[in-house]
Design a protein around this motif. Sequence first.
Motif, PDB file in Angstrom:
ATOM      1  N   LYS A  25      -4.569 -15.022 -18.033  1.00 15.97           N
ATOM      2  CA  LYS A  25      -5.043 -15.027 -16.348  1.00 15.97           C
ATOM      3  C   LYS A  25      -6.286 -14.226 -16.286  1.00 15.97           C
ATOM      4  O   LYS A  25      -7.146 -14.104 -17.953  1.00 15.97           O
ATOM      5  CB  LYS A  25      -4.337 -13.737 -15.166  1.00 15.97           C
ATOM      6  CG  LYS A  25      -2.526 -14.815 -15.225  1.00 15.97           C
ATOM      7  CD  LYS A  25      -1.666 -13.848 -14.834  1.00 15.97           C
ATOM      8  CE  LYS A  25      -2.052 -12.989 -13.842  1.00 15.97           C
ATOM      9  NZ  LYS A  25      -0.528 -12.672 -13.431  1.00 15.97           N
ATOM     10  N   SER A  26      -7.107 -14.379 -14.958  1.00 13.16           N
ATOM     11  CA  SER A  26      -8.273 -13.334 -14.388  1.00 13.16           C
ATOM     12  C   SER A  26      -8.015 -12.039 -15.271  1.00 13.16           C
ATOM     13  O   SER A  26      -7.061 -11.667 -15.355  1.00 13.16           O
ATOM     14  CB  SER A  26      -8.512 -13.696 -13.356  1.00 13.16           C
ATOM     15  OG  SER A  26      -9.526 -11.957 -12.735  1.00 13.16           O
ATOM     16  N   ASN A 320      -4.634 -15.388  -4.999  1.00 14.47           N
ATOM     17  CA  ASN A 320      -5.176 -16.903  -4.688  1.00 14.47           C
ATOM     18  C   ASN A 320      -6.543 -16.789  -4.973  1.00 14.47           C
ATOM     19  O   ASN A 320      -8.020 -17.789  -4.883  1.00 14.47           O
ATOM     20  CB  ASN A 320      -5.254 -17.724  -2.651  1.00 14.47           C
ATOM     21  CG  ASN A 320      -3.360 -17.365  -3.115  1.00 14.47           C
ATOM     22  OD1 ASN A 320      -2.551 -18.174  -4.124  1.00 14.47           O
ATOM     23  ND2 ASN A 320      -2.824 -18.180  -1.882  1.00 14.47           N
ATOM     24  N   ASN A 323      -7.996 -16.877  -8.394  1.00 14.53           N
ATOM     25  CA  ASN A 323      -7.728 -17.950  -8.586  1.00 14.53           C
ATOM     26  C   ASN A 323      -9.283 -19.577  -7.899  1.00 14.53           C
ATOM     27  O   ASN A 323      -9.688 -19.918  -8.824  1.00 14.53           O
ATOM     28  CB  ASN A 323      -6.570 -18.557  -8.641  1.00 14.53           C
ATOM     29  CG  ASN A 323      -5.550 -18.360  -9.258  1.00 14.53           C
ATOM     30  OD1 ASN A 323      -6.045 -17.829 -10.132  1.00 14.53           O
ATOM     31  ND2 ASN A 323      -4.556 -18.598  -8.326  1.00 14.53           N
ATOM     32  N   GLU A 324      -9.226 -19.000  -6.923  1.00 13.63           N
ATOM     33  CA  GLU A 324     -10.685 -19.659  -7.016  1.00 13.63           C
ATOM     34  C   GLU A 324     -11.678 -19.238  -7.381  1.00 13.63           C
ATOM     35  O   GLU A 324     -12.861 -20.239  -7.391  1.00 13.63           O
ATOM     36  CB  GLU A 324     -10.446 -19.799  -5.028  1.00 13.63           C
ATOM     37  CG  GLU A 324      -9.105 -20.400  -4.123  1.00 13.63           C
ATOM     38  CD  GLU A 324      -9.547 -20.192  -2.970  1.00 13.63           C
ATOM     39  OE1 GLU A 324     -10.412 -18.864  -2.307  1.00 13.63           O
ATOM     40  OE2 GLU A 324      -8.267 -20.456  -1.967  1.00 13.63           O
ATOM     41  N   LYS A 326     -12.098 -18.641 -10.082  1.00  9.90           N
ATOM     42  CA  LYS A 326     -12.337 -19.715 -11.673  1.00  9.90           C
ATOM     43  C   LYS A 326     -13.423 -21.027 -11.782  1.00  9.90           C
ATOM     44  O   LYS A 326     -13.312 -21.622 -11.315  1.00  9.90           O
ATOM     45  CB  LYS A 326     -10.653 -19.145 -12.208  1.00  9.90           C
ATOM     46  CG  LYS A 326     -10.310 -18.486 -12.687  1.00  9.90           C
ATOM     47  CD  LYS A 326      -8.961 -18.867 -13.269  1.00  9.90           C
ATOM     48  CE  LYS A 326      -6.803 -17.509 -12.619  1.00  9.90           C
ATOM     49  NZ  LYS A 326      -6.371 -17.808 -13.531  1.00  9.90           N
TER      50      LYS A 326
END
Length: 326
Positions: A25-26, A320, A323-324, A326
């Motif tokens: 993940k991030s 969210n 995720n945007e 990335k």
Amino acid sequence: MKWKIVFLLLTVILGCSKSDVMNQKSPKIVIAHRGASGYLPEHTLETKAMAHAMNVDFIEQDLVLSKDDIPIVIHDIYLDDVTNVSQIFPNKKRNDGRFYVIDFTFEELKTLNVFERFDPKTGKQVYPNRFPRGKGSFRLHSLQEEIELIQGLNKSTNKNIGIYPEIKAPEFHQKEGKKLSEIVLKILSDYGYKTPKDRCILQCFDSKELERIRKELHTELFLVQLIEFPEETKKLDYFATFADGIGPWYRQILDKKVDEKWTFTPLVSDAHKLGLKVHPYTFKADQLGEFSTFNELLEILLIKANVDGVFTDFPDLVVNFLNEKK
């Protein structure tokens, strides 16, 4: 064949397995502050399950001991601002008019209803647009119960979401003859949380207690020193002798606006130079202060100030956002 070579190189470089790489993940972590507390009453099992479904990295547990030495997941040593204790046990308040968790057995605590946070003097809900006070049926629970929920959900959903417990008011507990830290560390160890790799971050505002946890109680867990007062931001060298990270109020990172752009204090860069991670608190979409949108707040702190993670009441919004990015 090229993708296999790339994959093998990533495995070697990152030192992780195929499933670790595929699920990575991030690098910035999302901590569900008291669960998904922007949507359901804080520190209930329901709000923790909701946070888990939002794919956070860690879920927070504030811990206070009951009369019979059970760590209860609740934000304060008091009961009267999140439960109906004044109605069920009106005679158990102390001389200061407050009801203390430590004066009740676990079984007594389980009989109380948990509500959205309110002012016990006025009865008004602190965040009026959150879950309506008095609606639903929520209860207090133990650290053990929450760990079993999170570990069970990790198993059934094939996730690896961690826990982020806080030792609350250690000096108060010590004056009451209670060994909160020792009890919590024993439970964490029993459930497999022993090393920095075990998806458990332990936090505390009391630096003397956190230092004792490291040096006298010999834990190897990842430790975060929470910061409340401005003068504490000058003690990073001391914190680095026992902690792995700091948790400041996010306003301690912001300095002032110059030409309509935020500037920053040296707190994050100074912490990073000492190898300390920075996890500021608390990001609330319904309490924006000087920011026009929640995403603006996240952009300034997570990206421009380069903090390593955030505590938030609205974890889905932060997930969210990342995720945007990335």
